[in-house]
Enzyme design. Structure first.
Site, PDB file in Angstrom:
ATOM      1  N   GLU A 185     -50.548  14.188  -7.141  1.00 58.45           N
ATOM      2  CA  GLU A 185     -49.138  14.820  -6.631  1.00 58.45           C
ATOM      3  C   GLU A 185     -48.465  15.649  -8.027  1.00 58.45           C
ATOM      4  O   GLU A 185     -47.949  14.903  -8.961  1.00 58.45           O
ATOM      5  CB  GLU A 185     -48.228  14.010  -6.091  1.00 58.45           C
ATOM      6  CG  GLU A 185     -47.004  14.530  -5.407  1.00 58.45           C
ATOM      7  CD  GLU A 185     -45.992  13.567  -4.901  1.00 58.45           C
ATOM      8  OE1 GLU A 185     -44.793  13.905  -4.910  1.00 58.45           O
ATOM      9  OE2 GLU A 185     -46.383  12.505  -4.040  1.00 58.45           O
ATOM     10  N   ASP A 210     -35.051  13.223  -7.333  1.00 58.00           N
ATOM     11  CA  ASP A 210     -35.694  12.674  -8.457  1.00 58.00           C
ATOM     12  C   ASP A 210     -34.883  12.006  -9.314  1.00 58.00           C
ATOM     13  O   ASP A 210     -33.794  12.494  -9.787  1.00 58.00           O
ATOM     14  CB  ASP A 210     -36.515  13.791  -9.265  1.00 58.00           C
ATOM     15  CG  ASP A 210     -37.772  14.516  -8.463  1.00 58.00           C
ATOM     16  OD1 ASP A 210     -38.400  13.637  -7.781  1.00 58.00           O
ATOM     17  OD2 ASP A 210     -37.737  15.613  -8.676  1.00 58.00           O
TER      18      ASP A 210
END
Length: 256
Positions: free
Chosen positions: A46, A57
């Site tokens: 990924e 994130d």
């Protein structure tokens, strides 16, 4: 049959997807990192497209994005780096990013370029399901790009089933409604994983957020097809003098 479908056809359990940030730790280390992941047991790569405001994130991945941007990484540079990637990388490649830079690049141009270099799937957490279905799905389909949606413990059963019908590739089951890298107890999410298992969804399920070692990987895989590791790997690369060796040692702690 796509590379992702082929993977899940022959490997139903313990699938390991590893996240890495394109252009991190160095601008030109992207393909080196990918090769090291493939060679040492990762089933899916990924690849994060760095962005200045990555909402999903945590601090570690945000910091890696900042460094990658400072290094000069752009979507255009990334596609240039990936142009011959299929001569060496044979496992599925997923691009993960956010809508703003993709729209600036141009959605149609992005999908065409991703297909041209051999990308298998796309994750855009801030692309609403309605917009995907009504505006962009034909573009992804035309370019053989599997679109991967995220679900959380708060996602309704109705929405999960709708996602499953729209989705192709796999469903990304976020272990908790937080950002990546938070040390939430995976073990406390068994009811959530069981619920997903009992829905008998068409798509495989991979668990992400909080997977950092062999114990959390094993726990996540108990009720699903596999798991996604990101923050822990980025941390391992942080002070690495040898990407290949660091990756080998890191993945050995997960899979060994």
């Amino acid at each position: 049959m796509s590379t992702i479908q082929q993977l899940f056809e022959h490997k139903k359990k313990d699938v390991l997807n590893v996240y890495c940030t394109a252009g991190y730790p160095y601008l030109h280390s992207t393909t080196e990192v990918m090769k090291a992941l493939q060679d040492n047991g990762a089933d899916i790569i990924e690849l994060g497209m760095p962005y200045s405001d990555p909402l999903a994130d945590g601090e570690v991945i945000q910091a890696s994005s900042s460094i990658a941007l400072q290094n000069g990484m752009t979507i255009e540079t990334l596609f240039e780096q990936l142009k011959d990637i299929r001569t060496t990388i044979h496992i599925p490649i997923i691009l993960m990013g956010y809508m703003n830079p993709v729209l600036q690049f141009g959605m149609e141009k992005f999908c065409t370029a991703a297909h041209a270099v051999g990308v298998d799937g796309i994750i855009l957490p801030d692309l609403p399901m309605y917009e995907y279905e009504t505006m962009y799905k034909p573009l992804f389909d035309k370019n053989d790009l599997k679109f991967i949606f995220l679900v959380t413990p708060e996602t309704s059963e109705e929405r999960i089933k709708k996602i499953d019908a729209l989705c192709s590739g796999f469903i990304y089951a976020v272990s908790s409604s937080s950002t990546t890298g938070k040390n939430k107890a995976i073990e406390g999410q068994e009811e959530y994983f069981k619920k997903l298992q009992q829905l008998n969804l068409n798509n495989p399920i991979l668990v992400g957020f909080g997977i950092k070692d062999k114990a959390t990987f094993t726990s996540a895989c108990k009720y699903t097809n596999g798991a996604i590791i990101g923050t822990a790997y980025i941390k391992a690369l942080e002070n690495s003098a040898n990407i290949s060796q660091t990756t080998k040692e890191f993945l050995n702690t997960i899979l060994g």
